[in-house]
Design a protein around this motif. Structure first.
Motif, PDB file in Angstrom:
ATOM      1  N   UNK A 127      41.772  52.068  31.510  1.00 21.58           N
ATOM      2  CA  UNK A 127      40.331  51.778  31.364  1.00 21.58           C
ATOM      3  C   UNK A 127      40.026  50.348  31.833  1.00 21.58           C
ATOM      4  N   UNK A 128      40.993  49.444  31.690  1.00 23.24           N
ATOM      5  CA  UNK A 128      40.763  48.077  32.192  1.00 23.24           C
ATOM      6  C   UNK A 128      40.593  48.082  33.710  1.00 23.24           C
ATOM      7  N   UNK A 129      41.216  49.027  34.402  1.00 23.59           N
ATOM      8  CA  UNK A 129      41.074  49.081  35.864  1.00 23.59           C
ATOM      9  C   UNK A 129      39.631  49.368  36.283  1.00 23.59           C
ATOM     10  N   UNK A 130      38.911  50.195  35.540  1.00 24.37           N
ATOM     11  CA  UNK A 130      37.521  50.462  35.948  1.00 24.37           C
ATOM     12  C   UNK A 130      36.593  49.286  35.601  1.00 24.37           C
ATOM     13  N   UNK A 131      37.086  48.369  34.786  1.00 21.01           N
ATOM     14  CA  UNK A 131      36.321  47.132  34.526  1.00 21.01           C
ATOM     15  C   UNK A 131      36.656  46.051  35.550  1.00 21.01           C
ATOM     16  N   UNK A 132      37.529  46.354  36.516  1.00 19.38           N
ATOM     17  CA  UNK A 132      38.026  45.333  37.454  1.00 19.38           C
ATOM     18  C   UNK A 132      38.612  44.143  36.698  1.00 19.38           C
ATOM     19  N   UNK A 133      39.394  44.433  35.678  1.00 18.57           N
ATOM     20  CA  UNK A 133      39.980  43.369  34.853  1.00 18.57           C
ATOM     21  C   UNK A 133      40.999  42.567  35.653  1.00 18.57           C
ATOM     22  N   UNK A 134      41.185  41.316  35.214  1.00 18.15           N
ATOM     23  CA  UNK A 134      42.222  40.484  35.839  1.00 18.15           C
ATOM     24  C   UNK A 134      43.044  39.844  34.723  1.00 18.15           C
ATOM     25  N   UNK A 135      44.208  39.343  35.095  1.00 15.55           N
ATOM     26  CA  UNK A 135      45.070  38.712  34.090  1.00 15.55           C
ATOM     27  C   UNK A 135      45.388  37.284  34.528  1.00 15.55           C
ATOM     28  N   UNK A 136      45.557  36.405  33.536  1.00 11.20           N
ATOM     29  CA  UNK A 136      46.045  35.057  33.825  1.00 11.20           C
ATOM     30  C   UNK A 136      47.482  35.000  33.347  1.00 11.20           C
ATOM     31  N   UNK A 137      48.369  34.600  34.243  1.00  5.43           N
ATOM     32  CA  UNK A 137      49.768  34.466  33.858  1.00  5.43           C
ATOM     33  C   UNK A 137      50.210  33.044  34.184  1.00  5.43           C
ATOM     34  N   UNK A 138      51.214  32.561  33.489  1.00  6.11           N
ATOM     35  CA  UNK A 138      51.588  31.182  33.762  1.00  6.11           C
ATOM     36  C   UNK A 138      52.873  30.765  33.097  1.00  6.11           C
ATOM     37  N   UNK A 162      60.177  35.376  36.615  1.00  7.42           N
ATOM     38  CA  UNK A 162      61.018  34.812  35.549  1.00  7.42           C
ATOM     39  C   UNK A 162      60.363  33.544  35.004  1.00  7.42           C
ATOM     40  N   UNK A 163      60.309  33.440  33.691  1.00  5.85           N
ATOM     41  CA  UNK A 163      59.754  32.227  33.061  1.00  5.85           C
ATOM     42  C   UNK A 163      58.251  32.287  32.864  1.00  5.85           C
ATOM     43  N   UNK A 164      57.586  33.339  33.345  1.00  3.70           N
ATOM     44  CA  UNK A 164      56.115  33.423  33.202  1.00  3.70           C
ATOM     45  C   UNK A 164      55.723  34.253  31.984  1.00  3.70           C
ATOM     46  N   UNK A 165      54.575  33.901  31.419  1.00  3.76           N
ATOM     47  CA  UNK A 165      53.997  34.656  30.299  1.00  3.76           C
ATOM     48  C   UNK A 165      52.663  35.245  30.745  1.00  3.76           C
ATOM     49  N   UNK A 166      52.324  36.360  30.161  1.00  3.42           N
ATOM     50  CA  UNK A 166      50.961  36.880  30.306  1.00  3.42           C
ATOM     51  C   UNK A 166      50.118  36.149  29.269  1.00  3.42           C
ATOM     52  N   UNK A 167      49.076  35.454  29.711  1.00  3.97           N
ATOM     53  CA  UNK A 167      48.306  34.605  28.798  1.00  3.97           C
ATOM     54  C   UNK A 167      47.035  35.282  28.303  1.00  3.97           C
TER      55      UNK A 167
END
Ligand SMILES: Cc1cc2nc3c(=O)[nH]c(=O)nc-3n(C[C@H](O)[C@H](O)[C@H](O)COP(=O)(O)OP(=O)(O)OC[C@H]3O[C@@H](n4cnc5c(N)ncnc54)[C@H](O)[C@@H]3O)c2cc1C
Length: 288
Positions: A127-138, A162-167
């Protein structure tokens, strides 16, 4: 039996990322543990150290920015299903969250853990795909933002390095006049099929449709070619259009035979449920 594990509880992204760099393969990020502890208990993965990300305040925030909701990775399915702002501005997402597993898993499991694990049999991503959702990772060095579509790489594989988190996950409101729906088919707790739609639908005619399907193949997927084909089509004619698109659906969704059903059955039900979801969206009040 679980081997004894050391728990590290960073309070910032910097510290978590440094812990990942320091401990390497011996460490795993840990949010609710709904998936992770099962994997460890069944010997499918190995870890000596768990890096608990729930103490990082940024990952527990929920706010909005320019009409988009910003959801911290550690918010649980239950928190999201019951949040007033989410229910109002992204009701189909709130509904999908309310359907995850059972109340124990919804209380324990986080949205971030769900998306980062990218199990094909999941609800929220579709369902997030139809909202055109995005993620911040870092990580300690910086952050990057990706469309969710690009974050989902393949079954159990994401763009996290490696070493990244989904924020956090950014969920834009649907454009004015659009309504949405999410429907799932399940025999067990995990869904066999999940379909999400958003569109402007007036007098039974569909415009600007967004369609996404999850669970039946390796990852949740937008159906952009099909979206263009159903522009201006009536709900009555929709079933035959979807029936003609079997090859496209098979190629893009790559359905598999498994304990939840045959690939043929899942493909057939995809067409049926997309039409049902569009009919349900047609009954709804626009989300703007
Ligand atoms: C019995 C059962 C039924 C289920 N049914 C459903 C269902 O119907 N629908 C559905 O959608 N899901 C279902 N799930 C999956 C459930 O939603 C997820 O397991 C849960 O959301 C995972 O979140 P968590 O916080 O527990 O993650 P964890 O188990 O803590 O972590 C999962 C993975 O993500 C990584 N991770 C966690 N947080 C982050 C982060 N911030 N950044 C980077 N990596 C991270 C971990 O290292 C691990 O690899 C079910 C699970 C169970 C056990």
């Amino acid at each position: 039996m679980l081997n004894p594990l050391k728990l590290v509880q960073p309070t910032s992204v910097q510290e978590a990322s440094q812990a990942l760099a320091e401990f390497g393969d011996k460490a795993k990020l840990y949010a609710g543990g709904a998936e992770l502890l099962l994997l460890l208990r069944n010997g499918l993965i190995d870890a000596e150290i768990l890096i608990d990300v729930k103490k990082i305040e940024r990952l527990r925030r929920l706010d909005s920015n320019n009409g988009a909701l910003r959801v911290g990775a550690c918010l649980t399915h239950h928190e999201l299903a019951t949040n007033a702002a989410i229910r109002e501005r992204a009701p189909s997402f709130a509904y999908a969250e309310s359907q995850v597993a059972n109340i124990r898993v919804r209380n324990q499991g986080s949205l971030g853990g769900n998306l980062a694990f990218n199990d094909p049999h999941s609800d929220p991503g579709t369902v997030l795909l139809v909202h055109n959702a995005s993620v911040t990772i870092g990580n300690a060095k910086g952050e990057r933002r990706l469309a969710l579509d690009d974050f989902f790489v393949d079954m159990y594989a994401t763009a996290l390095e490696a070493g990244e988190l989904l924020l956090e996950v950014e969920i834009p409101s649907l454009p004015a006049g659009m309504t949405s729906a999410y429907q799932r088919l399940h025999r067990y707790q995990r869904p066999t099929l999940g379909v999400a739609v958003a569109a402007r639908i007036a007098q039974g005619v569909v415009a600007d449709a967004r369609l996404a399907v999850g669970c039946i193949g390796p990852k949740a997927q937008r159906l952009t070619e099909l979206e263009a084909k159903i522009n201006g089509v009536t709900l009555t004619d929709m079933q035959s259009i979807f029936a003609e698109q079997k090859k496209y659906l098979r190629d893009i969704l790559r359905p598999v035979d498994d304990l939840l059903g045959s690939a043929e059955y899942k493909l057939y039900m995809t067409g049926v449920m997309l039409v049902e979801a569009l009919a349900q969206a047609a009954e709804r009040r626009p989300e703007d």
